[in-house]
Write a protein that holds these residues in place. Structure first.
Motif, PDB file in Angstrom:
ATOM      1  N   VAL A  36       0.824  -1.214   0.000  1.00  0.00           N
ATOM      2  CA  VAL A  36       0.000   0.000   0.000  1.00  0.00           C
ATOM      3  C   VAL A  36       0.863   1.271   0.000  1.00  0.00           C
ATOM      4  CG1 VAL A  36      -1.617   1.343   1.412  1.00  0.00           C
ATOM      5  CG2 VAL A  36      -2.018  -1.097   1.037  1.00  0.00           C
ATOM      6  N   GLN A  37       1.976   1.218   0.742  1.00  0.00           N
ATOM      7  CA  GLN A  37       2.862   2.402   0.789  1.00  0.00           C
ATOM      8  C   GLN A  37       3.338   2.771  -0.608  1.00  0.00           C
ATOM      9  OE1 GLN A  37       6.189   1.246   3.177  1.00  0.00           O
ATOM     10  NE2 GLN A  37       4.922   0.875   4.984  1.00  0.00           N
ATOM     11  N   GLU A  38       3.674   1.751  -1.396  1.00  0.00           N
ATOM     12  CA  GLU A  38       4.156   2.010  -2.752  1.00  0.00           C
ATOM     13  C   GLU A  38       3.049   2.623  -3.603  1.00  0.00           C
ATOM     14  OE1 GLU A  38       7.506   1.146  -3.621  1.00  0.00           O
ATOM     15  OE2 GLU A  38       7.452   0.979  -1.439  1.00  0.00           O
ATOM     16  N   LEU A  39       1.850   2.059  -3.434  1.00  0.00           N
ATOM     17  CA  LEU A  39       0.710   2.547  -4.216  1.00  0.00           C
ATOM     18  C   LEU A  39       0.373   3.992  -3.827  1.00  0.00           C
ATOM     19  CD1 LEU A  39      -0.896   1.123  -6.370  1.00  0.00           C
ATOM     20  CD2 LEU A  39      -2.413   0.197  -4.604  1.00  0.00           C
ATOM     21  N   ALA A  40       0.482   4.282  -2.542  1.00  0.00           N
ATOM     22  CA  ALA A  40       0.179   5.642  -2.050  1.00  0.00           C
ATOM     23  C   ALA A  40       1.179   6.635  -2.647  1.00  0.00           C
ATOM     24  CB  ALA A  40       0.232   5.663  -0.530  1.00  0.00           C
ATOM     25  N   ARG A  41       2.437   6.192  -2.799  1.00  0.00           N
ATOM     26  CA  ARG A  41       3.434   7.116  -3.381  1.00  0.00           C
ATOM     27  C   ARG A  41       3.138   7.418  -4.845  1.00  0.00           C
ATOM     28  NH1 ARG A  41       8.287   6.229  -4.024  1.00  0.00           N
ATOM     29  NH2 ARG A  41       8.454   3.977  -3.829  1.00  0.00           N
ATOM     30  N   MET A  42       2.305   6.587  -5.476  1.00  0.00           N
ATOM     31  CA  MET A  42       1.910   6.843  -6.865  1.00  0.00           C
ATOM     32  C   MET A  42       0.639   7.695  -6.921  1.00  0.00           C
ATOM     33  SD  MET A  42       2.592   3.119  -8.588  1.00  0.00           S
ATOM     34  CE  MET A  42       2.593   3.676 -10.300  1.00  0.00           C
ATOM     35  N   GLY A  43       0.098   8.038  -5.756  1.00  0.00           N
ATOM     36  CA  GLY A  43      -1.085   8.909  -5.743  1.00  0.00           C
ATOM     37  C   GLY A  43      -2.376   8.202  -5.393  1.00  0.00           C
ATOM     38  N   ALA A  44      -2.317   6.908  -5.033  1.00  0.00           N
ATOM     39  CA  ALA A  44      -3.546   6.190  -4.654  1.00  0.00           C
ATOM     40  C   ALA A  44      -4.012   6.675  -3.282  1.00  0.00           C
ATOM     41  CB  ALA A  44      -3.278   4.686  -4.606  1.00  0.00           C
ATOM     42  N   ASP A  45      -5.337   6.638  -3.091  1.00  0.00           N
ATOM     43  CA  ASP A  45      -5.914   7.062  -1.817  1.00  0.00           C
ATOM     44  C   ASP A  45      -6.330   5.794  -1.061  1.00  0.00           C
ATOM     45  OD1 ASP A  45      -7.356   8.073   0.248  1.00  0.00           O
ATOM     46  OD2 ASP A  45      -8.684   9.336  -0.964  1.00  0.00           O
ATOM     47  N   VAL A  46      -5.435   5.270  -0.242  1.00  0.00           N
ATOM     48  CA  VAL A  46      -5.683   4.010   0.468  1.00  0.00           C
ATOM     49  C   VAL A  46      -5.410   4.216   1.950  1.00  0.00           C
ATOM     50  CG1 VAL A  46      -5.152   1.534   0.608  1.00  0.00           C
ATOM     51  CG2 VAL A  46      -4.812   2.740  -1.554  1.00  0.00           C
ATOM     52  N   GLU A  47      -6.348   3.782   2.782  1.00  0.00           N
ATOM     53  CA  GLU A  47      -6.178   3.894   4.228  1.00  0.00           C
ATOM     54  C   GLU A  47      -6.218   2.488   4.813  1.00  0.00           C
ATOM     55  OE1 GLU A  47      -9.000   6.739   5.780  1.00  0.00           O
ATOM     56  OE2 GLU A  47      -8.913   5.661   7.705  1.00  0.00           O
ATOM     57  N   VAL A  48      -5.230   2.181   5.637  1.00  0.00           N
ATOM     58  CA  VAL A  48      -5.167   0.833   6.224  1.00  0.00           C
ATOM     59  C   VAL A  48      -5.483   0.896   7.708  1.00  0.00           C
ATOM     60  CG1 VAL A  48      -3.617  -1.104   6.760  1.00  0.00           C
ATOM     61  CG2 VAL A  48      -3.460   0.028   4.547  1.00  0.00           C
ATOM     62  N   ASP A  49      -6.324  -0.018   8.161  1.00  0.00           N
ATOM     63  CA  ASP A  49      -6.587  -0.147   9.591  1.00  0.00           C
ATOM     64  C   ASP A  49      -6.554  -1.648   9.900  1.00  0.00           C
ATOM     65  OD1 ASP A  49      -7.332  -0.028  12.174  1.00  0.00           O
ATOM     66  OD2 ASP A  49      -9.376   0.694  11.825  1.00  0.00           O
ATOM     67  N   GLY A  50      -5.449  -2.091  10.520  1.00  0.00           N
ATOM     68  CA  GLY A  50      -5.309  -3.515  10.811  1.00  0.00           C
ATOM     69  C   GLY A  50      -5.289  -4.320   9.526  1.00  0.00           C
ATOM     70  N   HIS A  51      -6.187  -5.286   9.416  1.00  0.00           N
ATOM     71  CA  HIS A  51      -6.169  -6.102   8.197  1.00  0.00           C
ATOM     72  C   HIS A  51      -7.215  -5.649   7.170  1.00  0.00           C
ATOM     73  CE1 HIS A  51      -9.335  -9.302   9.414  1.00  0.00           C
ATOM     74  NE2 HIS A  51      -9.427  -8.289  10.237  1.00  0.00           N
ATOM     75  N   HIS A  52      -7.721  -4.401   7.342  1.00  0.00           N
ATOM     76  CA  HIS A  52      -8.626  -3.825   6.339  1.00  0.00           C
ATOM     77  C   HIS A  52      -7.928  -2.666   5.624  1.00  0.00           C
ATOM     78  CE1 HIS A  52     -11.923  -6.056   8.069  1.00  0.00           C
ATOM     79  NE2 HIS A  52     -11.694  -5.513   9.252  1.00  0.00           N
ATOM     80  N   ALA A  53      -8.230  -2.507   4.360  1.00  0.00           N
ATOM     81  CA  ALA A  53      -7.758  -1.325   3.628  1.00  0.00           C
ATOM     82  C   ALA A  53      -8.950  -0.745   2.876  1.00  0.00           C
ATOM     83  CB  ALA A  53      -6.655  -1.715   2.648  1.00  0.00           C
ATOM     84  N   TRP A  54      -9.086   0.582   2.932  1.00  0.00           N
ATOM     85  CA  TRP A  54     -10.144   1.259   2.182  1.00  0.00           C
ATOM     86  C   TRP A  54      -9.490   1.995   1.019  1.00  0.00           C
ATOM     87  CZ3 TRP A  54     -10.623   0.197   7.255  1.00  0.00           C
ATOM     88  CH2 TRP A  54     -11.842  -0.325   7.685  1.00  0.00           C
ATOM     89  N   ILE A  55     -10.026   1.770  -0.163  1.00  0.00           N
ATOM     90  CA  ILE A  55      -9.452   2.373  -1.369  1.00  0.00           C
ATOM     91  C   ILE A  55     -10.490   3.317  -1.944  1.00  0.00           C
ATOM     92  CG2 ILE A  55      -8.461   1.878  -3.661  1.00  0.00           C
ATOM     93  CD1 ILE A  55      -8.752  -1.094  -1.621  1.00  0.00           C
ATOM     94  N   ARG A  56     -10.152   4.611  -1.996  1.00  0.00           N
ATOM     95  CA  ARG A  56     -11.095   5.574  -2.576  1.00  0.00           C
ATOM     96  C   ARG A  56     -10.645   5.906  -3.997  1.00  0.00           C
ATOM     97  NH1 ARG A  56     -11.522   6.797   2.899  1.00  0.00           N
ATOM     98  NH2 ARG A  56      -9.409   7.633   2.850  1.00  0.00           N
ATOM     99  N   GLY A  57     -11.574   5.729  -4.942  1.00  0.00           N
ATOM    100  CA  GLY A  57     -11.183   5.951  -6.331  1.00  0.00           C
ATOM    101  C   GLY A  57     -12.221   6.759  -7.075  1.00  0.00           C
ATOM    102  N   PRO A  58     -11.932   7.122  -8.306  1.00  0.00           N
ATOM    103  CA  PRO A  58     -10.658   6.825  -8.964  1.00  0.00           C
ATOM    104  C   PRO A  58      -9.579   7.844  -8.613  1.00  0.00           C
ATOM    105  CG  PRO A  58     -12.164   7.894 -10.515  1.00  0.00           C
ATOM    106  CD  PRO A  58     -12.920   7.761  -9.223  1.00  0.00           C
ATOM    107  N   SER A  59      -8.333   7.391  -8.614  1.00  0.00           N
ATOM    108  CA  SER A  59      -7.194   8.273  -8.358  1.00  0.00           C
ATOM    109  C   SER A  59      -6.337   8.343  -9.611  1.00  0.00           C
ATOM    110  CB  SER A  59      -6.277   7.701  -7.272  1.00  0.00           C
ATOM    111  OG  SER A  59      -6.942   7.474  -6.092  1.00  0.00           O
ATOM    112  N   ALA A  60      -5.813   9.526  -9.875  1.00  0.00           N
ATOM    113  CA  ALA A  60      -4.863   9.651 -10.988  1.00  0.00           C
ATOM    114  C   ALA A  60      -3.499   9.203 -10.462  1.00  0.00           C
ATOM    115  CB  ALA A  60      -4.817  11.093 -11.467  1.00  0.00           C
ATOM    116  N   LEU A  61      -3.001   8.063 -10.946  1.00  0.00           N
ATOM    117  CA  LEU A  61      -1.693   7.590 -10.489  1.00  0.00           C
ATOM    118  C   LEU A  61      -0.595   8.254 -11.316  1.00  0.00           C
ATOM    119  CD1 LEU A  61      -2.330   3.725 -10.038  1.00  0.00           C
ATOM    120  CD2 LEU A  61      -2.683   5.593  -8.398  1.00  0.00           C
ATOM    121  N   HIS A  62       0.534   8.511 -10.669  1.00  0.00           N
ATOM    122  CA  HIS A  62       1.679   9.064 -11.410  1.00  0.00           C
ATOM    123  C   HIS A  62       2.892   8.181 -11.202  1.00  0.00           C
ATOM    124  CE1 HIS A  62       2.915  10.555  -7.499  1.00  0.00           C
ATOM    125  NE2 HIS A  62       1.698  11.011  -7.342  1.00  0.00           N
ATOM    126  N   GLY A  63       3.744   8.140 -12.200  1.00  0.00           N
ATOM    127  CA  GLY A  63       4.905   7.254 -12.167  1.00  0.00           C
ATOM    128  C   GLY A  63       5.875   7.632 -11.060  1.00  0.00           C
TER     129      GLY A  63
END
Ligand code: UD1
Length: 435
Positions: free
Chosen positions: A347-374
């Motif tokens: 998730v950390q890697e994805l967040a650095r590309m601009g993804a909106d992901v929040e992790v709480d324990g073994h759950h992750a919430w993904i809010r989309g769509p996000s514009a990812l950047h290289g």
């Protein structure tokens, strides 16, 4: 090290350079399953004849497994072009596995059960593999102990002895894939009947059971949570075709969908991907199922919830790829990881590309769509490496995926196959990029 192992070891410093924007289109034919082929190779330790395997994937873990087996006295010949492996033990296998190769792959632990079954003893280093969680082997050892084995722990190594391995009723705390496989292979040569309750049911385990039956083994309940194995005196040689790789197929399906593409996937069993296909459809993807093919057509992506569980649940090995897909979906999705505690490190890697992901324990919430950047992605495991490459296919600009030797462990011809589908991706040595 043997020539074929050395020749096929990927350069750990290689990079993938991905430029996003191209929808994947065309047809891709996939490989035999990594997680089956490696165990079928280990099962050759039980055989008193030649084992010929077909559809052996051209992945880096295969020559490493060959190295482990050669250290145990198995004569292994690999032909990557023909996708075959021939394995034959001359006399009794050795019982002390070479630490160097064992510690490089998780699947090397699959030698433990057959060694105990065949020779009554084994000593091996704790196995390696992806760093995605604790990955203990307590369930393997508990099961073997119930069958009459005694265990001696050495620093970094385990030694198991069983003079009179006998059948037992073993109830697993968790349906572990590796423990189920090891217990089946040990039980195949034990005295009497072993019943494994709460057994794992993955298609790759079913493949292993069917090959053991073709070798003369006696196994009931294949694909169910209760497996019954009647020990036999002898297992003979066999020619066997590895089952298709459902995780590889799921990865290409998700890559096709997230890039807005249209891809036909061949050499796949859609019935082994039931839940991933349900989730893709829930996310708006158009899926057409053939007998041994899939067509994946992009639609407008919607949020979906996935929960990883042992088979037939949603595979943990497809969770990072699904998460990439959900970054492009409209709305909030939830991913729950129940199998490996460290799988969310991606998730950390994805967040650095601009993804909106929040992790709480073994759950992750993904809010989309996000514009990812290289960006540059580092330190990934086999599935996260593939997922990172997928993210690069939809990101703006250039994504550099490092540590691609992880991807080589599980995906045959990953870059050429993506290129054949129109992806703008290349593999370069790190030095060439720096120049
Ligand atoms: C296999 C696959 C891997 C896949 C996983 C789950 C191979 C080489 N790898 O891994 O790709 O992600 O199944 O589908 O086939 N556990 C214990 N004690 C044990 C055994 C397992 O606590 O003795 C735990 C593990 O730490 C993990 C969970 O059980 O949290 C699942 O492990 P398991 O099913 O055994 O996976 P592997 O066989 O390691």
């Amino acid at each position: 090290m043997n020539d074929d192992a050395a020749a096929r070891l990927p350069d750990p410093s290689d990079l993938f350079i991905v430029r996003g924007g191209n929808p994947l289109r065309g047809t891709v034919r996939l490989s035999g399953a990594k997680n089956s082929a490696l165990k079928l190779m280990a099962a050759s330790l039980l055989s008193e004849g030649r084992v010929e395997l077909r559809a052996v994937p051209r992945i880096a873990d295969v020559p490493v497994m060959a190295e482990v087996l050669r250290g145990l006295g198995v004569n292994v010949q690999l032909d990557p072009e023909a996708e075959t492996a021939t394995l034959e033990v001359d006399g009794e296998p050795r019982w002390h596995a070479p630490a160097d190769a064992v510690t490089r792959i998780r699947a090397s632990i699959a030698c433990l059960g057959p060694l105990i079954g065949r020779t009554g003893r084994a000593r091996m280093a704790m196995p390696g593999g992806d760093r995605i969680g604790a990955r203990a082997i307590d369930l393997h050892l508990q099961g073997l102990t119930a069958m009459g084995a005694s265990v001696i722990q050495h620093p970094g190594e385990v030694e198991v002895h069983a003079k009179d391995l006998h059948g037992a009723i073993v109830t697993l705390d968790f349906p572990s894939v590796g423990a189920t496989e090891n217990l089946i292979m040990a039980a195949a040569r034990a005295d009497g009947t072993t019943v494994i309750e709460n057994a794992a049911r993955e298609p790759e385990i079913q493949d292993l059971c069917r090959m053991l039956i073709a070798m003369g083994g006696s196994i009931d309940g294949i694909g169910s949570p209760t497996i019954e194995i009647e020990g036999v005196d002898r297992l003979s040689g066999v020619t066997w075709e590895t089952c298709p790789d459902r995780i590889e197929a799921g990865t290409y399906a998700m890559a096709a969908a997230v890039t807005g593409g249209d891809v036909v996937i061949e050499r796949v069993r859609p019935t082994e991907l039931t839940l991933p296909l349900i989730k893709l459809r829930a996310a708006g993807v158009v899926v057409e199922e053939g007998a041994d093919s899939l067509r994946i057509k992009a639609g407008d992506l919607d949020a979906a919830d996935v929960v990883t569980l042992p088979y037939p649940g949603f595979p943990t090995d497809l969770q990072p790829q699904m998460m990439v897909l959900l970054t492009q979906a409209q709305g909030t999705s939830r991913c729950t990881e129940n199998v490996f505690e460290s799988r969310f490190s991606f998730v950390q890697e994805l967040a650095r590309m601009g993804a909106d992901v929040e992790v709480d324990g073994h759950h992750a919430w993904i809010r989309g769509p996000s514009a990812l950047h290289g960006t540059t992605l580092a330190g990934l495991d086999v599935r996260a490496g593939a997922a990172g490459t997928m993210a690069g296919l939809v990101a703006s600009g250039e994504t550099i995926v490092r540590d691609v030797h992880h991807v080589d462990r599980g995906y045959a011809e990953f870059v050429p196959r993506l290129q054949s589908l129109g992806a703008d991706v290349e593999r370069v040595p790190a030095g060439a990029r720096d120049a």
